[in-house]
Design an enzyme around this catalytic site. Structure first.
Site, PDB file in Angstrom:
ATOM      1  N   SER A 110       4.969  -1.680  -2.842  1.00 31.41           N
ATOM      2  CA  SER A 110       5.426  -0.302  -2.681  1.00 31.41           C
ATOM      3  C   SER A 110       5.616  -0.015  -1.196  1.00 31.41           C
ATOM      4  CB  SER A 110       4.398   0.665  -3.260  1.00 31.41           C
ATOM      5  OG  SER A 110       3.277   0.717  -2.387  1.00 31.41           O
ATOM      6  N   LYS A 111       5.999   1.205  -0.919  1.00 34.86           N
ATOM      7  CA  LYS A 111       6.235   1.661   0.459  1.00 34.86           C
ATOM      8  C   LYS A 111       5.055   1.332   1.386  1.00 34.86           C
ATOM      9  CE  LYS A 111       9.926   3.859   1.868  1.00 34.86           C
ATOM     10  NZ  LYS A 111      10.476   2.708   2.555  1.00 34.86           N
ATOM     11  N   ARG A 112       3.861   1.375   0.811  1.00 35.28           N
ATOM     12  CA  ARG A 112       2.664   1.110   1.618  1.00 35.28           C
ATOM     13  C   ARG A 112       2.712  -0.267   2.272  1.00 35.28           C
ATOM     14  NH1 ARG A 112      -1.719   0.216  -1.349  1.00 35.28           N
ATOM     15  NH2 ARG A 112      -0.507   0.278  -3.270  1.00 35.28           N
TER      16      ARG A 112
END
Ligand code: GLU
Length: 486
Positions: free
Chosen positions: A257-259
């Site tokens: 994910s974006k993380r």
């Protein structure tokens, strides 16, 4: 004699945003498989979720695929014999197939309202039962249907999933996979607005587009029995082979994910990555070449790729490895091409790049090519080559320039460099080594101060080559400027 079936695969994104890492890996594996087999690669836009899908996202996906160098044989922009390739343009076709299922008794109209369905779901949850549709409308009589129609009730079409038996298939990656039919829902195939759902539209299209292999993320594995059941209910015997690709996880083991950094392909473009490096890295997310070798051009990947070498366990996305790989590609890029790429990626935040004289820019690129990991690092790494005034790094100044011998040394260097006609790296090196010997000091005590004087920094490319590229005028001026600071 039997002839091998012409391979036809499709990448079928739902246009909800940019092409992300997972989607790009799916597209790439389809592309590599098709090209390796001499088959066709089809791009199909699955835009039936009108709340989430946008036209801009279609453009984003197309841009991402083009940037990665994946060309498709049929689909948007190129057309083909099995179009249209955008699902909302195929509604008539889905209606015909839904009618076939209704006629065969494999689908039925359901008049339950969203509120009723919600009630049923809540009740099931309370009883700790799976929130499945209770099939109330599956056994409606003609009379009941007529009444509902007369009342103008909204209706959907549901697939009549068999109660018994098992649907199994041999996945080309996961092996044999089986699902009990009784656990599957009577899912909706056509919504009340006449728009088909993904599972249904995908089956109709895979059939009509003669798809031989469905290669997609393994988050779709539970859709596969539903799709196989629909092929069977429609009386179609061209069920494709399935290959479900392993998930991609971040380095902490959770879903990517974006993380975990950039997730869209185009973001990698603006972060200074080369498409060849990203293709190469994406190919290794699940596929194992079978040798120690890791660097493969797109053509080499096409030659080497096989589904048999795709593993079934999750792949870990490692941004450091991608960055390393990008560095490898940067080093292997022709200098003219690399210089142009650097010019292209510069968004205008470093105006000195755009205005630099091309040959000078190129000689600076040549100096940094070895160390560069992304194209966007370049301006920060090299701005002292272009800017008039040098910014001295405080730590470098404190450590190097505060030594007692430095002012005298710089004066001496200025004198000696001034006497050289052009600053050739070898001549500069020889002169400086001789000077160190003359002064009876270590070479580093001669080299470091010159480096800080001309670049303001402690680290950088080879000092003598840097001096050669900067040229005599700049070097002398910078030494003079530095001397004024003592
Ligand atoms: N539109 C689906 C998705 O984006 C495609 C799944 C499939 O390949 O069947 O996930």
């Amino acid at each position: 004699m039997t002839t091998a079936k012409h391979v036809r695969v499709r990448f079928a994104p739902s246009p909800t945003g940019h092409l992300h890492i997972g989607g790009a890996r799916t597209a790439l594996f389809n592309y590599l498989f098709a090209r390796n087999e001499g088959g066709s690669f089809i791009l199909r836009i699955e835009d039936t979720d009108r709340e989430r899908n946008t036209v801009e996202a279609v453009h984003h996906i197309i841009d991402g695929m083009k940037w990665l160098g994946m060309d498709w044989d049929e689909g948007p922009e190129v057309g083909g014999d099995h179009g249209p390739y955008t699902q909302l343009e195929r509604l008539d076709i889905y209606h015909q197939y839904a009618q076939t299922l209704l006629d065969k008794g494999s689908a039925y109209y359901c008049y339950c309202t969203p509120e009723e369905l919600d009630e049923k779901r809540k009740l099931a949850m309370k009883r700790h039962l799976p929130p499945k549709y209770d099939r109330r409308c599956r056994s409606l009589s003609d009379g009941e249907c007529k009444t509902f129609e007369g009342e103008g009730k909204r209706k959907v079409i549901r697939f009549a999933t068999p109660d018994r038996g098992e649907t199994s298939f041999t996945d080309l990656i996961k092996g044999r996979v089986g699902f009990k039919n009784g656990l599957l829902d009577d899912f909706v195939i056509m919504k009340s607005d006449g728009i088909p759902t993904y599972n249904f539209a995908a089956v109709v299209d895979d059939h009509l587009m003669n798809i031989t292999h469905v290669i997609r993320g393994d988050d779709h594995i539970s859709n596969t029995p539903r799709q196989i059941l629909m092929f069977k209910a429609l009386g179609l015997d061209d069920i494709p082979e399935f290959a479900h690709l392993p998930m991609i996880l971040g380095s902490d083991g959770s879903r990517l994910s974006k993380r975990h950094g950039a997730t869209s392909v185009i973001e990698y473009k603006s972060l200074g990555y080369l498409p060849e490096a990203l293709d190469n890295y994406l190919a290794l997310l699940g596929w194992a070449p079978g040798t120690e070798r890791e660097i493969f051009s797109l053509e080499e990947l096409v030659k080497e790729f096989s589904l048999g070498r795709v593993g079934s366990s999750a792949a870990i996305f490692n941004p450091e490895k991608l960055e390393w790989m990008n560095g490898e590609y940067i080093r292997a890029t022709d200098l003219d091409v690399l210089t142009k790429e650097i010019l292209d990626v510069d968004s205008g935040e470093a105006p000195f790049i755009k205005t630099a004289e091309f040959e000078y820019l190129k000689s600076v690129v040549a100096l940094e090519q070895e160390r560069l990991k992304t194209l966007t690092e370049f301006p920060e790494m090299t701005k002292f080559f272009f800017e008039e005034d040098v910014e001295y790094d405080q730590a470098a100044w404190d450590k190097i320039m505060t030594q007692e011998h430095v002012p005298g040394l710089l004066n001496g260097l200025k004198d000696k460099l001034g006497k050289l006609t052009a600053l050739k790296a070898e001549d500069v090196e020889k002169m400086m080594r001789d000077l160190a010997a003359e002064m009876g000091i270590k070479t580093s005590l001669v080299f470091h101060p010159l480096r800080v004087a001309v670049s303001g920094r402690m680290v950088g490319p080879s000092l003598f080559h840097m001096v050669e590229v900067l040229g005599k005028d700049r070097v002398l001026k910078r030494i003079t400027d530095t001397l004024q600071l003592f």
